[in-house]
Scaffold this active site. Structure first.
Site, short mmCIF file in Angstrom:
data_model
loop_
_atom_site.label_atom_id
_atom_site.label_comp_id
_atom_site.label_asym_id
_atom_site.label_seq_id
_atom_site.Cartn_x
_atom_site.Cartn_y
_atom_site.Cartn_z
N THR A 218 0.83 -1.21 0.00
CA THR A 218 0.00 0.00 0.00
C THR A 218 0.86 1.26 0.00
O THR A 218 2.00 1.22 0.45
CB THR A 218 -0.84 -0.05 1.29
N THR B 256 0.05 0.41 6.70
CA THR B 256 0.20 -0.64 5.69
C THR B 256 0.46 -1.96 6.38
O THR B 256 1.23 -2.02 7.34
CB THR B 256 1.34 -0.33 4.70
N ASP C 223 -8.00 -2.55 5.21
CA ASP C 223 -8.04 -1.46 6.18
C ASP C 223 -7.86 -0.08 5.55
O ASP C 223 -8.26 0.93 6.15
CB ASP C 223 -6.93 -1.66 7.23
#
Ligand code: ASP
Length: 355
Positions: free
Chosen positions: A220, A271, A251
């Site tokens: 991410t 992340t 998330d």
């Protein structure tokens, strides 16, 4: 005598008027002077990034783009731009790079398509915007910002989010735009692995060999910044996890899990293994510890990443900025792509654990 006196008075009056007008022009044209220091910190994913398997060439490619992203964000902050502009600029640059698992070059889901998640939150008013499972938005972080600014909602998903995007003037791209051969091969390899074994077979394709240093990297991207007004913004963008199924959402678009910002405490972008980050409410928990326990940002990050998540067997990391413009990061994996420019203008770019 009388007329000389009158013309002198007139001259003085005109001079006074000129001074007042000039002063007003000067005042309104002058940039706002602020003593509030600015700072930015970004990440490009955390995971099993193995130094011995990464070539010098690839390492410098990562370092160059991380450096460019913080420089872009920091320039906006120095010129008086907002932290949300800086965060969107830094994240969209990484979304456009195939090196990261966000935007172009994001990971494949089980069906061989790309589904993207992103969110942004501003600490001045706790306003936030998020998009989940979008398939045709080139820069999901920009759509998340539009959700925050132009809709009464916080999170939009799938085709509804894309309809909103069109109404906001976004042009849609084909899902093919995001697909890269490297990520396709990663999916193929995961699907082909022996279900009885926990280990992936050794990579044979040259592209997989080239990128094997981070085969388990989660990838991410995220950024957190504080601007001259003391406003903190945090943002996160991802393709999620390779081989994800059933409309899985991680998330990154969940406010409080992957992203959180509050001017009274801090801003966080995370992340890692999203399921755990949602359950541990990672980003909000860190800011709450700063606010309620009065501990430093670094201490709060370490409590959550090195203790709470480790106890859950969860791997990943975070970057953050606090209300005093301190930057900090913490991760419990082998590496995390990260970079920042602190309130003194000192910058760093790091990938592996450094002691
Ligand atoms: N947190 C992301 C997710 O679970 C993955 C990552 O950080 O790379 O979707």
């Amino acid at each position: 005598m009388n007329s000389t006196y009158r013309s002198m008075a007139l001259l003085i009056k005109s001079l006074l008027i000129m001074l007042i007008v000039f002063d007003t022009v000067l005042v309104s044209a002058a940039p706002e002077i602020s003593n509030q220091p600015v700072a930015i910190i970004i990440h490009g994913g955390a995971g099993t990034i193995k130094r011995e398997l990464m070539s010098d060439e690839i390492e410098s490619e990562y370092r160059a783009i991380l450096k460019e992203a913080i420089t872009r964000g920091h320039t906006i902050l120095r010129k008086g731009g907002s932290s949300s502009e800086a965060v969107v600029a830094a994240i969209s640059l990484m979304e456009d790079s195939p090196l990261f698992n966000a935007g172009y070059g994001a990971v494949f889901n089980h069906q061989g398509d790309i589904e993207l998640d992103a969110s942004i939150m501003q600490g001045s008013d706790l306003n936030a915007g998020a998009v989940a499972s979008v398939r045709r938005i080139k820069n999901p972080i920009k759509l998340a910002r539009s959700v925050m600014k132009a809709s009464p909602h916080v999170m939009l998903a799938g085709s509804g989010a894309e309809l909103f995007a069109q109404q906001q003037g976004f042009s849609l791209v084909s899902n093919e735009y995001f697909k890269t051969e490297r990520r396709r091969l990663q999916l193929e390899r995961i699907i082909n692995q022996q279900t009885s074994s926990n280990h992936l077979p050794k990579p044979v394709h040259p592209l997989l060999v080239k990128y094997q240093f981070d085969e388990k990297k989660l990838g991410t991207v995220g950024a957190v910044a504080i601007d001259q007004q003391g406003n903190i913004t945090a943002g996160t963008s991802t393709g999620g996890m390779t081989n994800k199924r059933f409309g899985r959402i991680g998330d990154a678009p969940v406010i409080g899990a992957g992203t959180y910002a509050d001017n009274n405490s801090c801003g966080i972008s995370a992340t890692g293994h999203g399921e755990y980050f949602i359950r541990a409410a990672v980003a909000h928990d860190i800011c709450a510890r700063v606010a309620y326990k009065g501990i430093s940002l670094q201490a709060a990050q370490d409590e959550v990443i090195q203790i709470k998540l480790v106890n859950m067997n969860a791997s990943g990391g975070v970057v953050g900025v606090d209300k005093d413009a301190n930057i900090a990061f913490s991760f419990n994996s082998l590496g995390m792509y990260r970079a920042g420019i602190d309130k003194h203008g000192k910058s760093f770019v790091q990938i592996f654990q450094e002691h």
